[in-house]
Motif scaffolding. Structure first.
Motif: not given
Length: 205
Positions: A50-62, A138-149, A129-131
């Protein structure tokens, strides 16, 4: 070899294995049974998802934009951990019970693990802040952050199953009446102190 990926894995491993409420809750459930500990670890991994998904979506900024919401979640998280610790210590006043009775009388370990982890809003901010720091320019952010999550969740699954195996390996010693009550008291005190510290930190902020 992706140096950034290796570095992130090391940092994520350090965050996942850091002793805290998650660790104490898994040990507490592993003392009941190997299955309870393993299921609790799955719950914690679900919370991290849940936390990493929120971070990927940027919702955690709320949580940063709305301090009242952040503080409310902190209070809920601290209160939940505190009540787990108090319940554990209160149970020590009763005569010793069998593992089956203990498991039947406690909250479901999957829910315990999930709620303990997911009610920690700092985890979302940490990953928010970490991901991005480990997304190559220059690389697509979504696939990379999903991999990190995914790496974070896999590390949590592996670590807490290892903790459960360790408790199981020492099970015959840890489940002796005196040792079991001592370890139960230790985890109860740890959860109580952690919960109280979270509440005080929030109230005094």
């Amino acid at each position: 070899m992706d140096a950034q990926l290796i570095a992130f894995t090391g940092i994520a491993a350090a965050l996942v294995t850091m002793p805290g409420a998650d660790f104490a809750v898994v040990v507490r459930n592993a003392l009941v049974s190997r299955r309870a500990g393993a299921v609790c670890g799955l719950g914690i991994a679900g919370g991290l998802l849940v936390h990493t998904t929120l971070a990927v979506a940027g919702v955690a900024a709320v949580l940063v934009a709305v301090p009242a919401l952040f503080h409310a979640l902190q209070l809920l998280g601290g209160a939940y951990v505190l009540q787990l610790g108090v319940r554990t210590l209160w149970a020590l006043r009763r005569p010793a019970r069998t593992s089956g009775e203990t498991a039947a009388g406690a909250a479901h370990p999957l829910r315990q693990g999930f709620v303990t982890n997911v009610l920690n809003p700092k985890a979302s901010l940490t990953f928010l802040s970490l991901l991005p720091q480990f997304v190559p320019a220059g690389s697509p952010a979504l696939p990379r952050t999903l991999l990190l999550a995914l790496i974070v969740c896999v590390l949590a699954l592996l670590w807490f199953q290892l903790v459960v195996l360790l408790v199981e390996r020492l099970g015959s010693r840890l489940r002796r009446p005196r040792a079991a009550r001592g370890l139960e008291a230790g985890t109860g005190v740890a959860l109580t102190v952690l919960g109280a510290a979270l509440l005080l930190e929030t109230l005094l902020a």
